[in-house]
Design a protein around this motif. Structure first.
Motif, PDB file in Angstrom:
ATOM      1  N   ILE A 116       0.842  -1.201   0.000  1.00  0.00           N
ATOM      2  CA  ILE A 116       0.000   0.000   0.000  1.00  0.00           C
ATOM      3  C   ILE A 116       0.876   1.250   0.000  1.00  0.00           C
ATOM      4  N   GLU A 117       1.845   1.267   0.905  1.00  0.00           N
ATOM      5  CA  GLU A 117       2.745   2.417   1.019  1.00  0.00           C
ATOM      6  C   GLU A 117       3.437   2.705  -0.312  1.00  0.00           C
ATOM      7  N   ASP A 118       3.995   1.676  -0.921  1.00  0.00           N
ATOM      8  CA  ASP A 118       4.723   1.858  -2.179  1.00  0.00           C
ATOM      9  C   ASP A 118       3.787   2.272  -3.314  1.00  0.00           C
ATOM     10  N   ALA A 119       2.596   1.695  -3.341  1.00  0.00           N
ATOM     11  CA  ALA A 119       1.661   2.012  -4.427  1.00  0.00           C
ATOM     12  C   ALA A 119       1.252   3.480  -4.389  1.00  0.00           C
ATOM     13  N   VAL A 120       0.910   3.978  -3.207  1.00  0.00           N
ATOM     14  CA  VAL A 120       0.476   5.377  -3.094  1.00  0.00           C
ATOM     15  C   VAL A 120       1.652   6.315  -3.344  1.00  0.00           C
ATOM     16  N   GLN A 121       2.830   5.955  -2.853  1.00  0.00           N
ATOM     17  CA  GLN A 121       4.016   6.772  -3.123  1.00  0.00           C
ATOM     18  C   GLN A 121       4.332   6.806  -4.618  1.00  0.00           C
ATOM     19  N   SER A 122       4.163   5.676  -5.268  1.00  0.00           N
ATOM     20  CA  SER A 122       4.428   5.637  -6.712  1.00  0.00           C
ATOM     21  C   SER A 122       3.496   6.577  -7.460  1.00  0.00           C
ATOM     22  N   LEU A 123       2.251   6.670  -6.990  1.00  0.00           N
ATOM     23  CA  LEU A 123       1.288   7.562  -7.639  1.00  0.00           C
ATOM     24  C   LEU A 123       1.627   9.018  -7.364  1.00  0.00           C
ATOM     25  N   ALA A 124       1.873   9.334  -6.098  1.00  0.00           N
ATOM     26  CA  ALA A 124       2.152  10.729  -5.730  1.00  0.00           C
ATOM     27  C   ALA A 124       3.411  11.251  -6.407  1.00  0.00           C
ATOM     28  N   LYS A 125       4.418  10.379  -6.557  1.00  0.00           N
ATOM     29  CA  LYS A 125       5.695  10.793  -7.158  1.00  0.00           C
ATOM     30  C   LYS A 125       5.792  10.424  -8.634  1.00  0.00           C
TER      31      LYS A 125
END
Length: 218
Positions: A29-38
């Protein structure tokens, strides 16, 4: 014949595997949302590739549960421990699927400037992650009070999702060029809302494990 001590060790091993799966899902979850934001394509691909690992964890845990049921024919609390493990594993796998879905949105939007800085979506993700963390901690500690707090927190996530939905809908109405991206971001909000629902399910299963009674979300 398997001794009670050996059986308890197998049940504890099952619990530890569930917690490892939970940690892997939380990281996804953490990586997925970070991938989207960045707009980080490599991080998104890492989440997508890692989904197979989470799926394998689910299968391994299910197999162990089936073996325990077949070999031990457990009764009462022992059966609740195993059946709860099966249910929680399913919810964790589905959370992993939603992380996978968010990572795919990252790939679809990778070469588009975002229509707005992402603030509420990471905030919503943080709330859902906290719910998952607390649900898993409640499971580890058999803490009914913490499990009940997870269930109550779900309404806050639902309210934030509605806020995100309304804001993105306003973007779409004011500028039709934003429709495609805004729709994808609404999907992300919906995935996060479903993650919170699955965390709530886990908390409800903890309550069932401890009390033998099923609490259904209204």
């Amino acid at each position: 014949m398997v001794t009670r001590q050996s059986y308890d060790q197998e049940l504890e091993a099952l619990r530890q595997e569930l917690l490892r799966m939970g940690n892997a899902v939380a990281m996804a979850i953490e990586d997925a949302v970070q991938s989207l934001a960045k707009q980080d394509v490599n991080l998104a691909r890492k989440v997508i590739e890692g989904d197979d690992i989470i799926d394998k964890m689910e299968v391994d845990i299910e197999d162990k549960c089936m073996v325990l049921i077949a070999r031990q024919q457990p009764l009462a609390r022992d059966l609740r421990i195993i059946s709860t493990g099966l249910k929680i594993t399913t919810d964790l796998e589905r959370i992993g699927d939603h992380a996978y879905d968010i990572a795919n949105v990252t790939l679809r939007l990778a070469h588009q400037p975002l229509i707005k800085p992402l603030v509420d979506i990471p905030r919503m993700a943080g709330m859902a992650q906290k719910m998952l963390h607390n649900a898993l901690e409640a499971y580890f500690k058999l803490d009914i009070t913490l499990a009940e707090q997870v269930c109550l927190a779900d309404d806050e996530v639902d309210n934030l999702y509605q806020q995100i939905f309304r804001e993105l809908l306003t973007y779409m109405m004011e500028d039709p060029r934003t429709i495609s991206q805004a729709t994808q971001l609404i999907f992300v909000g919906r995935y996060l809302e479903r993650i919170a629902d699955h965390a709530t399910n886990i908390a409800e299963w903890v309550i069932y494990l401890v009390t033998g009674q099923r609490l259904r979300k209204k």
